[in-house]
Design an enzyme around this catalytic site. Structure first.
Site, PDB file in Angstrom:
ATOM      1  N   HIS A 479       0.819  -1.211   0.000  1.00 62.49           N
ATOM      2  CA  HIS A 479       0.000   0.000   0.000  1.00 62.49           C
ATOM      3  C   HIS A 479       0.850   1.257   0.000  1.00 62.49           C
ATOM      4  O   HIS A 479       0.535   2.234  -0.679  1.00 62.49           O
ATOM      5  CB  HIS A 479      -0.922  -0.004   1.218  1.00 62.49           C
ATOM      6  CG  HIS A 479      -2.153  -0.834   1.039  1.00 62.49           C
ATOM      7  ND1 HIS A 479      -3.008  -1.129   2.058  1.00 62.49           N
ATOM      8  CD2 HIS A 479      -2.677  -1.420  -0.056  1.00 62.49           C
ATOM      9  CE1 HIS A 479      -4.008  -1.870   1.603  1.00 62.49           C
ATOM     10  NE2 HIS A 479      -3.817  -2.065   0.329  1.00 62.49           N
ATOM     11  N   GLU A 716       0.951 -14.197 -20.141  1.00 58.83           N
ATOM     12  CA  GLU A 716       1.734 -13.936 -18.934  1.00 58.83           C
ATOM     13  C   GLU A 716       2.163 -15.215 -18.239  1.00 58.83           C
ATOM     14  O   GLU A 716       2.728 -15.184 -17.150  1.00 58.83           O
ATOM     15  CB  GLU A 716       0.927 -13.055 -17.969  1.00 58.83           C
ATOM     16  CG  GLU A 716      -0.492 -13.516 -17.760  1.00 58.83           C
ATOM     17  CD  GLU A 716      -1.371 -12.450 -17.121  1.00 58.83           C
ATOM     18  OE1 GLU A 716      -0.834 -11.525 -16.485  1.00 58.83           O
ATOM     19  OE2 GLU A 716      -2.602 -12.551 -17.245  1.00 58.83           O
ATOM     20  N   ASP A 740       4.007 -10.658 -14.700  1.00 59.57           N
ATOM     21  CA  ASP A 740       3.806 -12.052 -14.306  1.00 59.57           C
ATOM     22  C   ASP A 740       4.624 -13.000 -15.178  1.00 59.57           C
ATOM     23  O   ASP A 740       5.132 -14.015 -14.687  1.00 59.57           O
ATOM     24  CB  ASP A 740       2.323 -12.425 -14.384  1.00 59.57           C
ATOM     25  CG  ASP A 740       1.582 -12.073 -13.090  1.00 59.57           C
ATOM     26  OD1 ASP A 740       2.177 -12.234 -12.016  1.00 59.57           O
ATOM     27  OD2 ASP A 740       0.423 -11.642 -13.166  1.00 59.57           O
ATOM     28  N   CYS A 787       1.582  -4.914 -22.241  1.00 58.74           N
ATOM     29  CA  CYS A 787       0.935  -4.025 -21.279  1.00 58.74           C
ATOM     30  C   CYS A 787       1.587  -4.077 -19.908  1.00 58.74           C
ATOM     31  O   CYS A 787       1.125  -3.424 -18.971  1.00 58.74           O
ATOM     32  CB  CYS A 787      -0.556  -4.352 -21.149  1.00 58.74           C
ATOM     33  SG  CYS A 787      -0.902  -5.983 -20.485  1.00 58.74           S
TER      34      CYS A 787
END
Length: 855
Positions: A479, A716, A740, A787
């Site tokens: 976070h 991925e 990934d 991406c």
């Protein structure tokens, strides 16, 4: 004790060497260094060490302790035994090594020769592999090595059978006068330590002449690695080469040329020794591929990009002192409820603060904190303790810390991270109960340092005074990292804990791009950083001014540059930075931080808003829900998994919950009339998964009566890349998720602070999977996008173009820079760069190739 016996069949003396370190034996030919692998430094074995002590392998005399303390040379039974800890450890200049002996000292088998900090050396060296070699193999008749695991000072590493009557080198003819070279400055940056000395000795042994190296009145036999090392030649020292014999002139000429070169650089790239034939390889690059950090520079994980200079400010949380016994239970309960209500108000204020300063979607983290204030288990336990007579503060602290400790003990890293959030919320309420504490007054130009920072800590900081964040815990996906990126603060997570010992007020440099903190910057370091900041600012202004121009290479090749977004509000920003569409809409923002899944109407409305903001000409690629692994949803009943990244996530999860999947697919199809909408599925590994998902889309499309839309897959998982041609027969497009794809290819968790620096999407293994994906797509006329974070890496852009990628989808702020980068390149040059990159050894070498060709 070492053993010196007679070999039973030959009658020759043998010397038994015990393992100097505990670990696994590795053959020399498997050592990733040509000097050792080609046995230029001598013959023996290597050990992958498990311990941090180096012991004497036999009774011996210490002939040399290298000045960098990473190597020790012993003499026993006329043999020169070199023990060399790690690869490129000479560059550490002694840091982490602690010698226990001195030259000339007599040692017994098992005595400690040196100790080293195995963790510190492992972080900074190329390898910990420890070589044990006999440098004067002319004294050896046979060497009998062992294999497997060995224990230092206990297990035999190898036995050496000595020659009965070793022949001495022929003395030069009396008539041969000595020939001396002109003084030569040693080019090896770190001097003639074991590896460069071995290269010099190997070259000298190819000549019949007697060759000597002279330095400051001392000389060394140029044929002997140990003799050369004993001369203690540093980088930039001056030597004279003296030779006698018929080929002395030729030998001196060759050694002088060799000594003047940087032998370290050649060896670091796996180049063959001087005079050895090189294997065929196209255009080898000679830039360094290793980057050991300098003294005073601490490594971590790049959590939020940017550069900052400032003073260390340690943010520490001191537990409040509270009384255990309360007054009236009813009064204590009212106090607790009042504090909980006030905490709700504070958290709502933080949400509004983040909405104004960064992004409303980042502020949603505090919605999750508000939910934690309503956790029934915490509230019930606190209420029970209040009824039993405890004070509200005591009862609350016991309740939230108990629950946080339970979360901390879980195997799921994401759930362990929630413990930090719970402690943050708990501490907020506790401070309200005990009267609060004075707000932290952060000095101007602060680099905030802490073991961990909660979202509340981060959001409440005065952005005008804080320059960067550094934590010893956390990762690039925590976070605090998300919030730091939203606030535009450079951040480094998982920093070496030594940062906590740096005195407050110390001036440091934080590099959020590289994940480093320089705790001892020089004036030159700071000047270079300021200049770099200025250049970066000017470049950003130029790129933004030209952002509306198409991304076309100098030789006319068009590349589409689009954006990754994760919120409805971001759709309107894409066109402002020259984005030609959205290559990845992360639909998870609609599903996170809530108690129930969004219905089809809510989803369709959000997708329509983005599509209309982009307009009819710009593509909008919506990725279906990708949760599980590091992104669980509380309202989905997902069983706990030992390894969630290899479990039920992405399309596997949605196929197992067809109603959830159907609702999202219907929403995307309904929104398709509002723009140029496409859909793609995450984490596809098999054709069966693809076909099941595509069949569901077709059923819903026919039921709704809408026109077909492009449907593709995220590549991925290596399995999908390896059979890309089969997928391309059916899927409309591919979008490569390099984040990934890299962690699955390299079997490294990218959220692990110790591994994250090694998870490099430019590793040639990943690039080969991208190459294979593009080739499969081309066979059936499909387009390919990237991406993942690699699309926004300016080092990667030439390679991706050269590999044939059609579309680059980067974060919104990076779009202008990516377009500018494309316009500076030619397709032909990019194709050659990609070819060289595929032949490289690692990601660092790939970056060196790009730097050399496209700087």
């Amino acid at each position: 004790m070492s053993e010196s016996t007679l070999a039973p069949t030959t009658g020759r003396a043998t010397l038994t060497l015990l393992a100097p370190v505990s670990g696994v034996i590795v053959p020399l030919e498997d050592v990733p260094d040509p000097v050792f692998a080609q046995r230029l430094a001598g013959d023996g074995l290597s050990i992958d060490p498990l311990g941090s002590e180096v012991l004497a392998p036999c009774d011996a005399v210490v002939r040399q302790v290298h000045r960098a303390s990473h190597a020790v040379t012993l003499e026993a039974s006329g043999l020169e035994i070199v023990i060399h800890v790690g690869l490129d450890t000479v560059l550490l200049q002694g840091a982490g090594f602690h010698p226990a002996v001195k030259a000339g000292q007599q040692v017994r088998a098992g005595d400690v020769l040196l100790r080293f900090d195995i963790d510190a050396v492992a972080r900074r060296a190329r390898s910990l592999l420890t070589e044990v070699v006999i440098s004067n193999m002319d004294r050896v008749a046979a060497l009998r090595p062992r294999s497997g695991m060995v224990v230092a000072g206990h297990d035999v590493l190898f036995e050496v059978e000595l020659k009965a009557d070793p022949s001495a080198p022929a003395a030069p003819a009396a008539a041969d006068s000595a020939i001396s070279s002109a003084p030569v400055v040693v080019g090896a940056r770190t001097g003639l330590h074991a590896r460069p000395a071995a290269v010099v000795a190997a070259a000298a042994r190819r000549f019949a002449a007697d060759l000597r190296l002279h330095k400051d009145g001392q000389e060394a036999n140029a044929r002997s690695v140990v003799s050369i090392m004993a001369l203690e030649v540093g980088g930039g020292d001056t030597l004279t080469v003296v030779g006698r014999g018929s080929d002395a002139a030729e030998a001196i000429q060759e050694l002088v040329a060799l000594l003047a070169t940087d032998l370290d650089a050649g060896a670091a790239h796996g180049k063959p020794a001087h005079g050895q034939p090189a294997p065929a390889r196209p255009a080898p690059v000679t830039l360094s591929t290793t980057e050991p950090v300098a003294e005073g520079v601490l490594r971590g994980v790049a959590a939020s990009p940017g550069l900052a200079i400032g003073q260390v400010f340690h943010l520490r949380h001191d537990d409040a002192v509270v009384e255990q016994r309360g007054a009236d239970p009813a009064q204590e309960q009212r106090a607790l409820e009042s504090a909980l209500s006030a905490a709700h108000v504070q958290l709502e204020g933080l949400r509004q603060h983040l909405t104004e300063e960064a992004d409303a979607d980042h502020a949603a983290i505090f919605a999750a904190h508000q939910e934690l204030l309503e956790d029934p288990e915490v509230l019930d336990r606190a209420a029970a303790q209040v009824r039993a007579g405890d004070s509200a503060a005591w009862a609350w602290r016991q309740a939230y810390t108990s629950q946080a400790d339970r979360l901390s003990a879980l195997s799921n890293a994401v759930m362990r991270g929630r413990a930090t959030d719970l402690r943050d919320v708990g501490r907020r309420v506790l401070q309200l109960l005990v009267g609060g504490s004075a707000p932290v007054d952060v000095p101007a130009d602060s680099i905030v340092v802490a073991e961990d920072l909660t979202p509340s800590d981060t959001a409440a900081l005065d952005r005008t005074k804080v320059r960067a964040l550094c934590t010893t815990m956390g990762s690039a996906t925590s976070h605090v990292a998300i919030l730091a990126r939203g606030l535009g603060l450079p951040a480094v997570a998982g920093v070496d804990p030594r940062i906590l010992a740096v005195p407050a007020g110390t001036r440091v440099v934080v590099d959020g791009d590289r994940g480093t903190v320089n705790t001892t910057p020089s004036a030159d370091d700071e000047s270079r950083l300021v200049a770099r900041q200025s250049l970066d600012s000017e470049r950003r202004e130029r790129d933004l001014a030209a952002a509306m121009e198409p991304a076309t290479t100098t030789d006319g090749h068009r590349v589409e540059v689009v954006a990754n977004i994760g919120a409805v509000s971001e759709g309107a920003r894409v066109a402002d930075v020259g984005g030609e569409g959205v290559g990845l809409l992360r639909s998870e923002f609609l599903f996170m931080d809530r108690r129930t899944a969004p219905d089809a109407d809510e989803q369709a409305k959000s997708y329509r808003i983005v599509a209309r903001a982009l307009g009819p000409e710009r593509i909008l690629v919506i990725r279906t829900l990708d949760v599980g692994g590091d992104k669980p949803l509380p309202y989905l009943d997902v069983a706990a998994e030992l390894n969630p990244f290899l479990g039920e996530r992405g399309v596997r999860l949605t196929l197992a919950r067809p109603e959830l999947f159907r609702t999202q697919v219907r929403a995307i199809l309904r929104a398709s009339a509002s723009g140029k909408v496409a859909m793609m599925f995450p984490m596809i590994a098999t054709l069966a998964e693809w076909r099941a998902a595509k069949a569901l889309v077709e059923r819903e499309r026919e039921a709704l009566g809408v026109a077909p839309i492009p449907v593709g897959i995220m590549v991925e998982i290596p399995a999908a890349a390896l059979i890309a041609e089969q997928f391309a027969r059916e899927a409309d497009f591919f979008s490569i998720g390099t984040n990934d794809l890299t962690q699955y290819t390299m079997a490294m968790d990218r959220t692990n602070p110790r591994l994250a620096p090694q998870v490099d999407a430019l590793h040639p293994s990943v690039l080969r999977l991208i190459e294979r994906t593009v080739a499969g797509a081309r066979a059936h006329g499909r387009w390919v996008g990237v991406c993942g974070a690699l699309a926004g890496d300016l080092h990667a852009v030439p390679i991706l173009i050269g590999l044939g990628v059609d579309e680059l989808s980067a974060d919104i702020p990076l779009v202008p820079a990516v377009k500018a980068r494309v316009r500076s390149l030619s397709l032909a040059e990019c194709q050659e760069t990609a070819r060289l990159a595929l032949e490289a050894g690692d990601g660092a070498e790939v970056r060196a190739i790009v730097t050399q060709r496209h700087s």
